[in-house]
Design a protein around this motif. Structure first.
Motif, PDB file in Angstrom:
ATOM      1  N   GLY A   1       0.799  -1.216   0.000  1.00 52.61           N
ATOM      2  CA  GLY A   1       0.000   0.000   0.000  1.00 52.61           C
ATOM      3  C   GLY A   1       0.833   1.267   0.000  1.00 52.61           C
ATOM      4  O   GLY A   1       0.415   2.289   0.555  1.00 52.61           O
TER       5      GLY A   1
ATOM      6  N   ASP B   1      -2.156  -3.974  -2.064  1.00 49.35           N
ATOM      7  CA  ASP B   1      -2.919  -3.037  -1.229  1.00 49.35           C
ATOM      8  C   ASP B   1      -2.283  -2.986   0.159  1.00 49.35           C
ATOM      9  O   ASP B   1      -1.279  -3.663   0.421  1.00 49.35           O
ATOM     10  CB  ASP B   1      -4.401  -3.402  -1.195  1.00 49.35           C
ATOM     11  CG  ASP B   1      -4.709  -4.703  -0.451  1.00 49.35           C
ATOM     12  OD1 ASP B   1      -3.848  -5.242   0.281  1.00 49.35           O
ATOM     13  OD2 ASP B   1      -5.847  -5.199  -0.600  1.00 49.35           O
TER      14      ASP B   1
ATOM     15  N   LYS C   1      -4.173  -6.478  -5.944  1.00 53.38           N
ATOM     16  CA  LYS C   1      -5.409  -5.830  -6.401  1.00 53.38           C
ATOM     17  C   LYS C   1      -5.933  -6.493  -7.656  1.00 53.38           C
ATOM     18  O   LYS C   1      -5.221  -7.007  -8.459  1.00 53.38           O
ATOM     19  CB  LYS C   1      -5.153  -4.345  -6.694  1.00 53.38           C
ATOM     20  CG  LYS C   1      -4.702  -3.579  -5.462  1.00 53.38           C
ATOM     21  CD  LYS C   1      -4.417  -2.159  -5.846  1.00 53.38           C
ATOM     22  CE  LYS C   1      -3.737  -1.411  -4.731  1.00 53.38           C
ATOM     23  NZ  LYS C   1      -3.353  -0.079  -5.079  1.00 53.38           N
TER      24      LYS C   1
END
Length: 131
Positions: free
Chosen positions: A57, A125, A131
């Motif tokens: 992320g 993420d 993702k």
């Protein structure tokens, strides 16, 4: 006249498509580039902080905010929110972008490798799920 306009339009589209592919990012190639980062960083669902923080992320995250990682004051106070442009500048010369960072990596200057590394990192993420 209509044929000339159509030919010009087709040429412009072909040029735009070929230019776009020149900047294509390849996540699979980026995984190979990540080997250089893996010495200190981890990504994925089982990633843990190591010498460097987890990179799950990364894009959209504020610098110095991964829980459980002991950042330098320079990194915590940099005011950076990671996006592609900031990461590109940072990864070329981390100590120039954030003077006082603990990161000892000399830098990654090959643009294609940087493109591919970004594509690889963008897959994850904040929980390390692709993702």
């Amino acid at each position: 006249m209509k044929k000339n306009v159509a030919a010009l339009a087709a040429g412009a589209i072909a040029l735009a498509v070929s230019a776009g592919s020149a900047f294509a990012q390849d996540a699979a190639a980026g995984e190979k580039v990540f080997i250089k980062c893996k010495v200190c960083h981890q990504v994925g669902e089982t990633a843990k902080n190591a010498v460097g923080p987890v990179l799950n992320g990364l894009f959209g995250r504020h610098s110095g905010t991964v829980e459980g990682y002991n950042y330098s004051d320079a990194n915590k106070n940099s005011g950076i929110t990671w996006d592609e442009a900031t990461f590109r500048e940072y990864i070329k010369n981390p100590k120039a972008k954030i003077p006082g960072t603990k990161m000892v990596f000399a830098g990654l200057t090959n643009e294609t490798e940087v493109d591919n590394l970004i594509a690889y990192l963008k897959q994850f993420d904040k929980d390390g799920k692709k993702k």
